[in-house]
Enzyme design. Structure first.
Site, PDB file in Angstrom:
ATOM      1  N   ARG A 121       0.815  -1.230   0.000  1.00 37.61           N
ATOM      2  CA  ARG A 121       0.000   0.000   0.000  1.00 37.61           C
ATOM      3  C   ARG A 121       0.843   1.273   0.000  1.00 37.61           C
ATOM      4  NH1 ARG A 121      -3.229  -3.184   3.459  1.00 37.61           N
ATOM      5  NH2 ARG A 121      -5.007  -3.973   2.279  1.00 37.61           N
ATOM      6  N   LYS A 142       3.111  11.541 -10.688  1.00 34.32           N
ATOM      7  CA  LYS A 142       2.278  10.661 -11.527  1.00 34.32           C
ATOM      8  C   LYS A 142       3.071   9.403 -11.824  1.00 34.32           C
ATOM      9  CE  LYS A 142      -0.857  13.465 -14.293  1.00 34.32           C
ATOM     10  NZ  LYS A 142      -1.185  13.834 -15.696  1.00 34.32           N
ATOM     11  N   GLU A 184       9.444  18.175 -24.003  1.00 29.25           N
ATOM     12  CA  GLU A 184       8.672  18.438 -22.774  1.00 29.25           C
ATOM     13  C   GLU A 184       9.090  19.776 -22.160  1.00 29.25           C
ATOM     14  OE1 GLU A 184       6.074  16.749 -22.061  1.00 29.25           O
ATOM     15  OE2 GLU A 184       6.370  14.577 -22.177  1.00 29.25           O
ATOM     16  N   LYS A 226       6.872  23.097 -13.751  1.00 27.69           N
ATOM     17  CA  LYS A 226       6.102  21.926 -13.305  1.00 27.69           C
ATOM     18  C   LYS A 226       5.794  22.036 -11.806  1.00 27.69           C
ATOM     19  CE  LYS A 226       5.054  17.286 -13.826  1.00 27.69           C
ATOM     20  NZ  LYS A 226       5.276  16.076 -14.574  1.00 27.69           N
ATOM     21  N   GLU A 236      -4.574  16.874 -10.626  1.00 24.89           N
ATOM     22  CA  GLU A 236      -5.121  17.190 -11.950  1.00 24.89           C
ATOM     23  C   GLU A 236      -6.629  17.425 -11.941  1.00 24.89           C
ATOM     24  OE1 GLU A 236      -3.047  15.229 -15.197  1.00 24.89           O
ATOM     25  OE2 GLU A 236      -4.841  15.374 -16.419  1.00 24.89           O
ATOM     26  N   ARG A 240      -3.445  21.377 -13.888  1.00 23.24           N
ATOM     27  CA  ARG A 240      -2.426  20.371 -14.230  1.00 23.24           C
ATOM     28  C   ARG A 240      -2.711  19.739 -15.596  1.00 23.24           C
ATOM     29  NH1 ARG A 240       0.754  15.966 -10.389  1.00 23.24           N
ATOM     30  NH2 ARG A 240       2.053  15.195 -12.076  1.00 23.24           N
ATOM     31  N   ASN A 244      -0.846  18.463 -20.415  1.00 24.74           N
ATOM     32  CA  ASN A 244      -1.121  17.519 -21.512  1.00 24.74           C
ATOM     33  C   ASN A 244      -1.066  18.200 -22.878  1.00 24.74           C
ATOM     34  OD1 ASN A 244      -1.551  15.250 -19.851  1.00 24.74           O
ATOM     35  ND2 ASN A 244      -3.572  16.045 -19.310  1.00 24.74           N
ATOM     36  N   HIS A 247      -0.310  16.239 -25.953  1.00 31.21           N
ATOM     37  CA  HIS A 247      -0.383  14.817 -25.614  1.00 31.21           C
ATOM     38  C   HIS A 247      -1.627  14.108 -26.159  1.00 31.21           C
ATOM     39  CE1 HIS A 247       3.004  15.828 -23.131  1.00 31.21           C
ATOM     40  NE2 HIS A 247       3.126  14.589 -22.685  1.00 31.21           N
ATOM     41  N   HIS A 251      -0.159  10.948 -27.604  1.00 28.41           N
ATOM     42  CA  HIS A 251      -0.389   9.594 -27.082  1.00 28.41           C
ATOM     43  C   HIS A 251      -0.998   8.691 -28.152  1.00 28.41           C
ATOM     44  CE1 HIS A 251      -0.326  10.527 -22.458  1.00 28.41           C
ATOM     45  NE2 HIS A 251       0.871  10.448 -22.991  1.00 28.41           N
ATOM     46  N   HIS A 265       8.531   9.514 -27.458  1.00 33.09           N
ATOM     47  CA  HIS A 265       7.458  10.221 -26.756  1.00 33.09           C
ATOM     48  C   HIS A 265       7.510  11.716 -27.103  1.00 33.09           C
ATOM     49  CE1 HIS A 265       4.560  11.082 -23.579  1.00 33.09           C
ATOM     50  NE2 HIS A 265       5.371  12.017 -23.120  1.00 33.09           N
TER      51      HIS A 265
END
Ligand SMILES: NC(=O)c1ccc[n+]([C@@H]2O[C@H](COP(=O)([O-])OP(=O)(O)OC[C@H]3O[C@@H](n4cnc5c(N)ncnc54)[C@H](O)[C@@H]3O)[C@@H](O)[C@H]2O)c1
Length: 366
Positions: A121, A142, A184, A226, A236, A240, A244, A247, A251, A265
């Protein structure tokens, strides 16, 4: 050495940036590691050969250490690798006082971070980014893996206890990975920091210009963007999502490439940023003239349109399964101008038309 602090509602942690700072781990992390029972270094096969033993040697006087590796590449952000890593955690006897070191690029950061987030956990982990791109992925908490139906669909927010960015490790990074990571950085500048964008455009005419002593300054500034966003919106729920930018299409391109290295990427994100800029213009939502931006990105070697081998319909199918989509509605981060991002939900038919036209070069007013 440069240092920034990342502050979230639950946690604050340092980001150390410097050449050869791995050697300073005993000083930088000594008190954090003092009460830890064991460390597991998670890396990929490329990075482990280069820096795995070095990090192990540095940590060993402080606590027992073992290393586990997965093959390099996006395919390792998978259920199979995740299970392999949890098995290693159990077999190595990691407990809640243990710590995971994620030594590698964004793939390892996401995968090892997700393993740390879920093993017993949640146990602590330290990000040790070794790619330029990982200046983004190692900060902000993330973590996650891909599902065969889409990228990053399984994950958790789990902040690292520290980020150790040894820029010396970047000396072995291949050129295409510098290009990938720089995308990025450009993204951070576009969404939040027009002065930084201006500075980058003035200083970086080719990717070779990124590989200079200025890199630590670039990194600090980009990570600061960031940090500001994560501080305001860790999970997010709002701003946030602007991270993206590029993206949605990015993606989808990666998903359609089968993650087999045809497109990195960052290249996918760059093509996605260009499409988003054109979209803002096409939809009449910005009067911003984007030709200068596109020329700059092109001169840095980025694809400035979706490569033709991917069908428009398949790209749209992938976008509908993206995390950012809600109820199948596709969302883009668009820009009114640099520093002024906004979210836009686009009609699927219109997107089909614009993406098809864009590919045929019909909608260019840039
Ligand atoms: N969590 C986040 O917030 C976030 C943000 C952006 C991207 N990401 C994720 O990051 C991933 C991409 O990360 P990446 O571009 O770093 O890819 P990567 O981790 O696959 O690294 C790229 C390649 O470079 C090699 N490599 C790494 N460091 C090296 C070094 N110092 N010298 C030589 N080779 C080295 C790796 O073995 C790999 O082959 C994607 O999965 C993306 O989804 C996550």
């Amino acid at each position: 050495m440069k240092q920034l602090n990342i502050n979230t509602s639950n946690q604050s942690y340092p980001v150390y940036i410097g050449n050869n700072i791995l050697e300073e781990v005993p000083d930088l992390l000594g008190s954090f590691l003092g009460d830890k029972s064991k460390a597991l270094i998670i890396s990929d096969t490329n990075v482990s050969v280069l820096y795995g033993d070095k990090l192990k040697r540095i940590l060993e006087p402080i606590l027992p250490v073992s290393i586990v590796t997965v093959p390099n590449g996006e395919h390792s952000k998978s259920m199979a690798s995740y299970e392999k890593l949890l098995t290693a955690c159990i077999e190595e006897g990691l407990d809640r006082q243990s710590v995971i070191f994620a030594l590698g690029g964004g793939v390892i950061g996401d995968l090892a971070g997700f393993s740390a987030a879920t093993y017993m956990r949640g146990i602590p982990f330290v990000q040790v980014p070794t790619t330029l791109l990982a200046h983004d992925s190692s900060v902000g908490g993330k973590t996650g893996i891909n599902h065969s139906l889409g990228k990053n669909l399984i994950g958790a927010f789990h902040q690292p206890s520290a980020v150790l960015y040894d820029t010396g490790t970047l000396t072995t990074l291949p050129d295409e990975e510098w290009r990938s990571g720089f995308a990025e950085m450009i993204k951070h500048a576009y969404i939040q920091d027009p002065d930084f964008l201006h500075w980058l455009k003035e200083n970086v005419k080719t990717i070779a210009d990124v590989k200079t002593d200025k890199i630590r300054q670039f990194l600090k500034r980009s990570i600061a963007v960031k940090a500001e966003i994560v501080k305001e919106d860790e999970k997010e729920a709002g701003i946030r999502a602007f991270l993206n930018f590029g993206h949605t299409l990015g993606h989808a391109l990666e998903k359609n490439s089968g993650y087999d290295g045809q497109i990195t990427h960052g290249e996918a994100v760059a093509a996605g940023m260009v499409f988003a800029m054109r979209l803002s213009n096409e939809l009449g939502l910005s009067a911003w003239k984007v030709s200068e931006e596109i020329d700059w990105l092109k001169s840095l070697g980025y694809p400035v349109e979706a490569p033709s081998q991917y069908s428009v319909q398949k790209l749209i199918e992938a976008m509908k399964k993206d995390k950012k989509a809600s109820a199948g509605n596709i969302k883009f981060v668009l820009l009114k101008e640099p520093g002024r991002p906004f979210l836009y939900t686009i009609d699927e038919k219109l997107l089909f038309e614009l993406l098809s036209n864009d590919r045929r070069g019909m909608t260019r007013n840039d």
